[in-house]
Design an enzyme around this catalytic site. Structure first.
Site, short mmCIF file in Angstrom:
data_model
loop_
_atom_site.label_atom_id
_atom_site.label_comp_id
_atom_site.label_asym_id
_atom_site.label_seq_id
_atom_site.Cartn_x
_atom_site.Cartn_y
_atom_site.Cartn_z
N GLY A 149 0.81 -1.21 0.00
CA GLY A 149 0.00 0.00 0.00
C GLY A 149 0.84 1.25 0.00
CE1 TYR A 150 4.71 5.92 2.81
CE2 TYR A 150 6.65 4.51 2.91
CZ TYR A 150 6.07 5.76 2.99
OH TYR A 150 6.86 6.86 3.26
CG ASN A 151 6.20 -0.80 -1.65
OD1 ASN A 151 6.07 -1.99 -1.39
ND2 ASN A 151 7.24 -0.12 -1.20
CE LYS A 154 5.72 9.08 0.82
NZ LYS A 154 5.59 10.57 0.72
#
Length: 259
Positions: A149-151, A154
């Site tokens: 999710g963060y990958n 960002k």
């Protein structure tokens, strides 16, 4: 000439360090974050202006743009963002993933849409340059288990930055991406791990000298204070103990002889 910057995420961590560092090098700073009490403390200690806003709310961004339009704006420094959870892709919380996309990628787009006209106006009126700088992450460059999710959020922000740089070709506006690796701040891991302090501490356990917020702020200040014809498209910075996203040395750094 005194330059003026909007710094988001200024209530803590990298954003606060950037606001303090820029003030120390003579910039005027508008510190932006949700927590008004922390911004007021920053303002009292540094002379920065404080503007409380939730960057996932368009009304707040519109109000920020109205506030900054009062005087020339030379730089947008977008630090605010963050990670929520360590879900695997197969069982990810889609609401949390959407929240990360709003916090990281859509907030960047909304700020550009609201503040780019002011950056353009300043550059044109003063025969100078303006800056749009974004703090992404090495998570935008390399995927890792539990980071999907963060990958994705960002990486989306990083692609937005790269597209913006190309779209502004021919204009005196520098577009800079700063991508830190392991940075130990008071809140990032704690927030990501739902307030579990022991789990947050374990992220950095045994790592000699993770990056600090001040380390990242120094790089950001350098990029903004560099001569106007110099653009640092992408700066990736990590602690020496982190050779790659997945490769972290835990324990003292060893010095080996050459014999």
């Amino acid at each position: 000439m005194t330059r003026r910057a909007v710094v988001t995420g200024a209530s803590s961590g990298i954003g606060e360090a950037v606001a303090r560092t820029l003030r120390g090098s003579g910039w005027e700073v508008v510190g932006v974050a949700r927590r008004a009490d922390r911004l007021e403390k920053l303002a009292a200690e540094t002379g920065a202006e404080a503007f409380a806003a939730d960057l996932t709310r368009q009304a707040d961004i519109d109000a920020l743009a109205e506030f900054t339009a009062q005087r020339p704006l030379h730089a947008l420094v977008h630090v605010a963002g963050g990670a929520l959870g360590t879900d695997r892709v197969e069982d990810g919380d889609s609401d949390g993933w959407l929240r990360m996309y709003e916090m990281n990628t859509l907030s960047a787009q909304r700020l550009v849409k609201a503040l780019l006209p002011q950056l353009r106006s300043t550059a044109a009126a003063g025969s100078t340059h303006a800056d749009a700088l974004f703090v992404t992450s090495t998570a935008a460059q390399v995927a890792y288990p539990g980071g999907g999710g963060y990958n994705a959020a960002k990486a989306g922000e990083a692609m937005l930055v790269a597209a913006l740089r190309q779209e502004l070709l021919g204009e005196p506006i520098r577009v800079v991406e700063i991508a830190p690796g392991m940075v130990r701040t008071e809140e990032f891991a704690l927030t990501r791990l739902g307030g579990d302090k022991s789990a947050a501490d374990a992220v950095y356990a045994g790592v000699e000298s993770p990056l600090t917020a001040d380390d990242v702020a120094d790089v950001i200040a350098y990029s903004l204070n560099a001569p106007g014809h110099v653009n640092l498209d992408l700066v990736t910075l990590r602690p020496v103990a982190q050779a790659a996203q997945h490769l972290v040395h835990r324990g003292p750094l060893a010095v080996h002889g050459t014999d």
